[in-house]
Design a protein around this motif. Structure first.
Motif, PDB file in Angstrom:
ATOM      1  N   GLN A  98       0.894  -1.049  -0.125  1.00  0.00           N
ATOM      2  CA  GLN A  98      -0.016   0.103  -0.151  1.00  0.00           C
ATOM      3  C   GLN A  98       0.807   1.082   0.105  1.00  0.00           C
ATOM      4  OE1 GLN A  98      -3.575  -0.001   2.392  1.00  0.00           O
ATOM      5  NE2 GLN A  98      -3.933   2.158   2.011  1.00  0.00           N
ATOM      6  N   PRO A  99       1.917   1.497   0.803  1.00  0.00           N
ATOM      7  CA  PRO A  99       2.554   2.676   0.963  1.00  0.00           C
ATOM      8  C   PRO A  99       3.171   2.836  -0.360  1.00  0.00           C
ATOM      9  CG  PRO A  99       3.709   1.174   2.446  1.00  0.00           C
ATOM     10  CD  PRO A  99       2.201   0.699   1.928  1.00  0.00           C
ATOM     11  N   LEU A 100       3.613   1.952  -1.167  1.00  0.00           N
ATOM     12  CA  LEU A 100       4.515   1.960  -2.551  1.00  0.00           C
ATOM     13  C   LEU A 100       3.544   2.410  -3.524  1.00  0.00           C
ATOM     14  CD1 LEU A 100       6.869  -1.196  -2.139  1.00  0.00           C
ATOM     15  CD2 LEU A 100       7.446   1.401  -2.104  1.00  0.00           C
ATOM     16  N   MET A 101       2.149   1.789  -3.474  1.00  0.00           N
ATOM     17  CA  MET A 101       1.173   2.348  -4.475  1.00  0.00           C
ATOM     18  C   MET A 101       0.767   3.397  -4.248  1.00  0.00           C
ATOM     19  SD  MET A 101      -0.751  -1.529  -5.160  1.00  0.00           S
ATOM     20  CE  MET A 101      -1.736  -0.750  -6.097  1.00  0.00           C
ATOM     21  N   GLU A 102       0.679   3.800  -2.966  1.00  0.00           N
ATOM     22  CA  GLU A 102       0.054   5.313  -2.687  1.00  0.00           C
ATOM     23  C   GLU A 102       1.204   6.319  -3.322  1.00  0.00           C
ATOM     24  OE1 GLU A 102      -0.135   5.321   1.677  1.00  0.00           O
ATOM     25  OE2 GLU A 102      -2.402   4.546   1.622  1.00  0.00           O
ATOM     26  N   ASP A 103       2.500   6.075  -3.238  1.00  0.00           N
ATOM     27  CA  ASP A 103       3.794   6.811  -3.656  1.00  0.00           C
ATOM     28  C   ASP A 103       3.458   6.901  -5.217  1.00  0.00           C
ATOM     29  OD1 ASP A 103       5.971   8.480  -3.402  1.00  0.00           O
ATOM     30  OD2 ASP A 103       7.003   6.752  -4.540  1.00  0.00           O
ATOM     31  N   LEU A 104       3.281   5.752  -5.904  1.00  0.00           N
ATOM     32  CA  LEU A 104       2.966   5.685  -7.391  1.00  0.00           C
ATOM     33  C   LEU A 104       1.578   6.600  -7.592  1.00  0.00           C
ATOM     34  CD1 LEU A 104       2.987   4.524 -10.089  1.00  0.00           C
ATOM     35  CD2 LEU A 104       1.642   2.539  -9.265  1.00  0.00           C
ATOM     36  N   ALA A 105       0.526   6.440  -6.869  1.00  0.00           N
ATOM     37  CA  ALA A 105      -0.769   7.204  -7.175  1.00  0.00           C
ATOM     38  C   ALA A 105      -0.530   8.783  -7.178  1.00  0.00           C
ATOM     39  CB  ALA A 105      -1.790   6.870  -6.316  1.00  0.00           C
ATOM     40  N   ARG A 106       0.579   9.351  -6.123  1.00  0.00           N
ATOM     41  CA  ARG A 106       0.952  10.546  -6.155  1.00  0.00           C
ATOM     42  C   ARG A 106       1.762  11.061  -7.256  1.00  0.00           C
ATOM     43  NH1 ARG A 106       1.361   9.428  -0.315  1.00  0.00           N
ATOM     44  NH2 ARG A 106       3.419   8.841  -0.946  1.00  0.00           N
ATOM     45  N   LYS A 107       2.557  10.213  -7.804  1.00  0.00           N
ATOM     46  CA  LYS A 107       3.339  10.384  -8.797  1.00  0.00           C
ATOM     47  C   LYS A 107       2.773  10.611 -10.168  1.00  0.00           C
ATOM     48  CE  LYS A 107       7.660   8.582  -6.822  1.00  0.00           C
ATOM     49  NZ  LYS A 107       8.812   7.283  -7.180  1.00  0.00           N
ATOM     50  N   VAL A 108       1.892   9.946 -10.448  1.00  0.00           N
ATOM     51  CA  VAL A 108       1.104   9.743 -11.626  1.00  0.00           C
ATOM     52  C   VAL A 108      -0.415  10.421 -11.467  1.00  0.00           C
ATOM     53  CG1 VAL A 108       2.192   7.693 -12.519  1.00  0.00           C
ATOM     54  CG2 VAL A 108      -0.065   7.485 -11.227  1.00  0.00           C
ATOM     55  N   ARG A 109      -0.681  10.947 -10.458  1.00  0.00           N
ATOM     56  CA  ARG A 109      -1.770  11.641 -10.080  1.00  0.00           C
ATOM     57  C   ARG A 109      -2.992  10.805 -10.634  1.00  0.00           C
ATOM     58  NH1 ARG A 109      -0.120  18.033 -11.297  1.00  0.00           N
ATOM     59  NH2 ARG A 109       1.636  18.243  -9.703  1.00  0.00           N
ATOM     60  N   GLN A 110      -2.866   9.471 -10.412  1.00  0.00           N
ATOM     61  CA  GLN A 110      -4.246   8.802 -10.953  1.00  0.00           C
ATOM     62  C   GLN A 110      -4.303   7.865 -10.066  1.00  0.00           C
ATOM     63  OE1 GLN A 110      -5.868   9.739 -13.391  1.00  0.00           O
ATOM     64  NE2 GLN A 110      -4.627  11.003 -14.671  1.00  0.00           N
ATOM     65  N   SER A 111      -5.468   6.955  -9.925  1.00  0.00           N
ATOM     66  CA  SER A 111      -5.648   5.768  -8.887  1.00  0.00           C
ATOM     67  C   SER A 111      -4.829   4.603  -9.546  1.00  0.00           C
ATOM     68  CB  SER A 111      -6.972   5.307  -9.062  1.00  0.00           C
ATOM     69  OG  SER A 111      -7.588   4.972 -10.309  1.00  0.00           O
ATOM     70  N   SER A 112      -4.746   3.810  -8.355  1.00  0.00           N
ATOM     71  CA  SER A 112      -3.723   2.643  -8.645  1.00  0.00           C
ATOM     72  C   SER A 112      -4.366   1.493  -7.856  1.00  0.00           C
ATOM     73  CB  SER A 112      -2.221   2.875  -8.078  1.00  0.00           C
ATOM     74  OG  SER A 112      -1.490   1.320  -8.400  1.00  0.00           O
ATOM     75  N   TYR A 124     -10.522  -7.072  -6.722  1.00  0.00           N
ATOM     76  CA  TYR A 124      -9.438  -6.024  -6.376  1.00  0.00           C
ATOM     77  C   TYR A 124      -9.130  -6.513  -4.782  1.00  0.00           C
ATOM     78  CZ  TYR A 124     -10.053  -2.516 -10.169  1.00  0.00           C
ATOM     79  OH  TYR A 124     -10.249  -2.050 -11.315  1.00  0.00           O
ATOM     80  N   VAL A 125      -7.988  -6.367  -4.619  1.00  0.00           N
ATOM     81  CA  VAL A 125      -7.303  -6.789  -3.126  1.00  0.00           C
ATOM     82  C   VAL A 125      -6.716  -5.371  -2.215  1.00  0.00           C
ATOM     83  CG1 VAL A 125      -6.987  -9.033  -3.397  1.00  0.00           C
ATOM     84  CG2 VAL A 125      -5.345  -7.723  -4.028  1.00  0.00           C
ATOM     85  N   LEU A 126      -6.568  -4.537  -3.323  1.00  0.00           N
ATOM     86  CA  LEU A 126      -6.268  -3.037  -2.877  1.00  0.00           C
ATOM     87  C   LEU A 126      -6.453  -1.946  -3.930  1.00  0.00           C
ATOM     88  CD1 LEU A 126      -4.417  -1.664  -0.679  1.00  0.00           C
ATOM     89  CD2 LEU A 126      -2.280  -2.377  -2.069  1.00  0.00           C
ATOM     90  N   ARG A 127      -6.911  -0.788  -3.447  1.00  0.00           N
ATOM     91  CA  ARG A 127      -7.207   0.250  -4.240  1.00  0.00           C
ATOM     92  C   ARG A 127      -6.689   1.497  -3.500  1.00  0.00           C
ATOM     93  NH1 ARG A 127      -9.266   1.626  -8.928  1.00  0.00           N
ATOM     94  NH2 ARG A 127     -10.589   3.590  -9.155  1.00  0.00           N
ATOM     95  N   VAL A 128      -5.863   2.147  -4.493  1.00  0.00           N
ATOM     96  CA  VAL A 128      -5.409   3.412  -3.754  1.00  0.00           C
ATOM     97  C   VAL A 128      -6.288   4.636  -4.668  1.00  0.00           C
ATOM     98  CG1 VAL A 128      -3.667   5.354  -3.428  1.00  0.00           C
ATOM     99  CG2 VAL A 128      -3.332   2.901  -3.038  1.00  0.00           C
ATOM    100  N   PRO A 129      -7.157   5.418  -4.191  1.00  0.00           N
ATOM    101  CA  PRO A 129      -7.979   6.070  -5.148  1.00  0.00           C
ATOM    102  C   PRO A 129      -7.118   7.244  -5.621  1.00  0.00           C
ATOM    103  CG  PRO A 129      -8.580   6.559  -2.950  1.00  0.00           C
ATOM    104  CD  PRO A 129      -7.592   5.342  -2.814  1.00  0.00           C
ATOM    105  N   GLY A 130      -7.379   7.970  -6.698  1.00  0.00           N
ATOM    106  CA  GLY A 130      -6.934   9.035  -7.269  1.00  0.00           C
ATOM    107  C   GLY A 130      -8.016   9.943  -7.936  1.00  0.00           C
ATOM    108  N   GLN A 131      -7.635  10.238  -9.216  1.00  0.00           N
ATOM    109  CA  GLN A 131      -8.734  10.855 -10.077  1.00  0.00           C
ATOM    110  C   GLN A 131      -9.714   9.934 -10.228  1.00  0.00           C
ATOM    111  OE1 GLN A 131      -7.028  13.075 -13.344  1.00  0.00           O
ATOM    112  NE2 GLN A 131      -9.051  13.194 -14.281  1.00  0.00           N
ATOM    113  N   ARG A 132     -11.138  10.525  -9.978  1.00  0.00           N
ATOM    114  CA  ARG A 132     -12.173   9.565 -10.288  1.00  0.00           C
ATOM    115  C   ARG A 132     -12.502   9.427 -11.828  1.00  0.00           C
ATOM    116  NH1 ARG A 132     -17.445   8.768  -7.658  1.00  0.00           N
ATOM    117  NH2 ARG A 132     -18.570   6.885  -8.851  1.00  0.00           N
ATOM    118  N   VAL A 133     -12.192   8.327 -12.458  1.00  0.00           N
ATOM    119  CA  VAL A 133     -12.554   8.200 -13.942  1.00  0.00           C
ATOM    120  C   VAL A 133     -13.488   7.321 -14.052  1.00  0.00           C
ATOM    121  CG1 VAL A 133     -11.091   7.263 -15.609  1.00  0.00           C
ATOM    122  CG2 VAL A 133     -10.006   8.214 -14.129  1.00  0.00           C
TER     123      VAL A 133
END
Length: 271
Positions: A98-112, A124-133
């Protein structure tokens, strides 16, 4: 009723099949995001059980703590979380990722997200929300058809030829948008390409306006255990942006997750 594993009809005719257990699980499966409270008549309708059978099962589940009464209706009880968290806990992966994917979501500014394969679906076993698509809200436990999802195609690329043949034989693709690929021979070629290139990119096949790019996570034996993705809105330059800007970040995150997860915890999951 609960979702069946492929080839389960023959088993249900045998002596090892416990019908009462299946019926009890069908009651739990009747509840969902669209209806979190159900009366006995609703439960009977959704499960195909008689009202009397539904009542006995609901009262038993209530006694065990899996269902609770709210007036004349019922809803899932907190204990039902043990069923899902027991599975996720066996992976021992999401907390580390989760912390690694949260970092990814911040970098690309999208959900992961992270998902595993379950029959014809990804879960889905993990979701980090970002821009609602997407037009629907996805969370842990959400299911999408594997054939037209980027993570689904990545997970399918990890099957061997015999497993993929069996999976495709069960697949009944539905055209969800004008762009959805439903030809099984074409799907096989796409999955073969994903296997060679190490990623899957899907553009508006699952939902109009939605694009997704996904990569695998592999265990110590080199088998694909799960997949992670980044979802993004469609625009004419979306594929170039995904491949040039998002994919390197996604691959870096996958490598970081594989590096921090003990080898015996990252298991291949193709339930």
């Amino acid at each position: 009723m609960p979702r069946k594993a492929e080839g389960s009809d023959q088993f249900e005719d045998g002596g090892d099949y416990v019908q009462s257990l299946a019926r009890g699980l069908s009651v739990l499966s009747a509840f969902g995001r669209d209806r979190n409270r159900l009366g006995l008549a609703d439960i009977a309708t959704r499960t195909g059980l008689s009202r009397a059978a539904a009542r006995r099962l609901v009262l038993t589940l209530q006694h065990l703590g899996y269902v609770r009464a709210v007036g004349r209706e019922f809803m899932l009880g907190p204990r039902v979380l043990e069923l899902g968290f027991g599975y996720l806990g066996s992976l021992n992966l999401t907390d580390l990722a989760q912390p690694l994917m949260e970092d990814l979501a911040r970098k690309v500014r999208q959900s992961s997200s992270m998902a595993v394969l379950d029959g014809q679906s990804i879960v889905y076993v993990l979701r980090v929300p970002g821009q609602r698509v997407m037009s629907v809200s996805l969370g842990v436990g959400a299911r999408l058809p594997a054939f037209c999802a980027a993570m689904g195609r990545v997970l399918l690329s990890g099957l061997d030829d015999a497993e993929l043949d069996s999976w495709l034989a069960q697949c009944k693709p539905t055209r969800l948008t004008p762009h959805t690929q439903t030809d099984l021979r074409r799907l096989r070629r796409i999955i073969s390409d994903v296997r060679m290139q190490g990623y899957a990119y899907v553009e508006q096949e699952l939902e109009l306006g939605l694009c997704s790019i996904a990569v695998p996570l592999r265990n110590a034996q080199g088998r694909i255990a799960t997949a992670i993705n980044v979802s993004m809105p469609y625009h004419p330059d979306a594929s170039r942006h995904a491949l040039e800007n998002v994919l390197p970040q996604l691959e870096q995150t996958a490598q970081a997750i594989e590096g921090c997860v003990p080898a015996n915890r990252l298991q291949a999951v193709t339930a």
